[in-house]
Design an enzyme around this catalytic site. Structure first.
Site, PDB file in Angstrom:
ATOM      1  CG  ASN A  10      -1.720   1.258   1.365  1.00 38.99           C
ATOM      2  OD1 ASN A  10      -1.781   2.061   0.440  1.00 38.99           O
ATOM      3  ND2 ASN A  10      -2.348   1.448   2.526  1.00 38.99           N
ATOM      4  CE  LYS A  12       0.049   3.155   4.786  1.00 42.22           C
ATOM      5  NZ  LYS A  12       0.163   3.221   6.245  1.00 42.22           N
ATOM      6  CG  HIS A  95      -5.589   2.170   5.305  1.00 39.92           C
ATOM      7  ND1 HIS A  95      -5.091   3.070   6.218  1.00 39.92           N
ATOM      8  CD2 HIS A  95      -4.632   1.216   5.142  1.00 39.92           C
ATOM      9  CE1 HIS A  95      -3.884   2.675   6.589  1.00 39.92           C
ATOM     10  NE2 HIS A  95      -3.584   1.563   5.958  1.00 39.92           N
ATOM     11  CD  GLU A  97      -2.546   5.532   6.821  1.00 42.84           C
ATOM     12  OE1 GLU A  97      -2.568   5.571   5.582  1.00 42.84           O
ATOM     13  OE2 GLU A  97      -1.638   4.954   7.458  1.00 42.84           O
ATOM     14  CD  GLU A 167      -3.360  -2.265   7.200  1.00 42.13           C
ATOM     15  OE1 GLU A 167      -2.393  -2.652   6.546  1.00 42.13           O
ATOM     16  OE2 GLU A 167      -3.799  -1.094   7.133  1.00 42.13           O
ATOM     17  N   GLY A 173       2.942   2.146  10.708  1.00 36.88           N
ATOM     18  CA  GLY A 173       3.928   3.207  10.540  1.00 36.88           C
ATOM     19  C   GLY A 173       4.661   3.561  11.825  1.00 36.88           C
ATOM     20  CB  SER A 213       5.557  -2.159  11.647  1.00 38.34           C
ATOM     21  OG  SER A 213       5.195  -0.833  11.968  1.00 38.34           O
TER      22      SER A 213
HETATM   23  P1  13P Z   1       3.290   0.220   7.501  1.00 43.27           P
HETATM   24  O1  13P Z   1       3.708  -1.088   6.882  1.00 43.27           O
HETATM   25  O2  13P Z   1       4.060   1.401   6.994  1.00 43.27           O
HETATM   26  O3  13P Z   1       3.215   0.119   8.988  1.00 43.27           O
HETATM   27  O4  13P Z   1       1.777   0.483   6.998  1.00 43.27           O
HETATM   28  C1  13P Z   1       0.830  -0.496   7.160  1.00 43.27           C
HETATM   29  C2  13P Z   1      -0.377  -0.115   6.408  1.00 43.27           C
HETATM   30  O5  13P Z   1      -1.091   0.783   6.796  1.00 43.27           O
HETATM   31  C3  13P Z   1      -0.669  -0.838   5.155  1.00 43.27           C
HETATM   32  O6  13P Z   1      -1.942  -0.535   4.686  1.00 43.27           O
END
Ligand code: 13P
Length: 251
Positions: A10, A12, A95, A97, A167, A173, A213
């Site tokens: 992903n 982002k 997601h 976010e 997640e 992150g 992560s």
């Molecule tokens: P990270 O792997 O950067 O922690 O992000 C996870 C994520 O949100 C994947 O959709």
């Protein structure tokens, strides 16, 4: 067990179309022998470049969101019909976010999932709890509620073909990964919830990923858990070497 491991990046809000083409061109030779389903979820503007660069390869492309309406006065939005017209095969929905910053809810995630399925686009439906919810002991009921809400009025056959990504928000992150036992526990809870809402065969078929992560140093342990069918990966998927290392996983 016939489920495949799905390694999905992903991206982002990262990479321009030119960077996308360059990245995928570099990545493809490194992943050509992977036995896994490989996906890169890219920003909308990068979709044409990504689809073109990945054409004929084992890398599939995903969008990171979509609207549930076919068209209309929804400034800034992109519809499933538009994604379908480009032959985008996957879309990430809900997601954390998007839930946090853009008001996605279980209800809108459900509308989006039903719309995606109606266009033949496979949703990757995200769920996950905050650290506070975990501390308060309400993780399980929260996750079960998210699953029930997201899958409302979706048939068993459709659920069997889609992807759920667990997640935990506290692991995204942050560099803090859930332990493989914690990730396995919640993916198991999700699978049991699908069995309760549908039946055992549907629960056995649905793919459930872990995200938060994930990196080459911890992916083997996580991906080898019985209820975990791969990962949804943010940061590490932005580096060719890391994406390739994750894609090389063999069970
Ligand atoms: P990270 O792997 O950067 O922690 O992000 C996870 C994520 O949100 C994947 O959709």
């Amino acid at each position: 067990m016939s489920r495949k491991t799905i390694v999905a990046g992903n991206w982002k809000m990262n990479k321009t179309p030119a960077e996308t083409s360059e990245f995928i061109k570099e990545l493809l030779p490194e992943i050509k022998d992977s036995k896994n389903v490989l996906i890169a979820a890219v920003p909308f503007v990068d979709l044409p470049a990504a689809l073109e660069a990945a054409k004929g390869s084992n890398l599939k492309i995903a969008a990171q969101n979509m609207h549930w309406k076919e068209s209309g006065a929804y400034t800034g939005e992109v519809s499933g019909a538009m994604l379908k017209s480009m032959d985008v095969p996957y879309v990430i929905l809900g997601h954390s976010e998007r839930r946090e910053y853009f008001a996605d809810t279980d209800e809108t995630v459900n509308l989006k999932a039903k719309a995606a399925l109606s266009y033949g686009i496979t949703p990757i439906i995200c769920c996950g709890e905050t650290l506070q919810q975990r501390k308060d002991g309400i993780m399980q009921s929260w996750i079960e509620g998210q699953i029930e809400g997201a899958l409302k009025d979706i048939t068993a056959e459709q659920v069997a073909g889609l992807i759920i990504a667990y997640e935990p928000i506290w692991a995204i992150g942050t560099g803090e990964t859930a332990t493989s036992e914690q990730a396995e526990e919640v993916c198991g809870i999700i699978r049991k919830k699908v069995a309760a809402l549908y039946d055992d065969a549907t629960a056995e078929a649905v793919h459930i990923q872990y995200g938060g992560s994930v990196k080459p140093s911890n992916s083997n342990e996580i991906f080898s858990m019985p209820n975990i069918d791969g990962g949804l990966i943010g940061g590490a998927s932005l580096k060719v070497a890391d994406f390739a290392a994750l894609a090389a996983y063999e069970c």
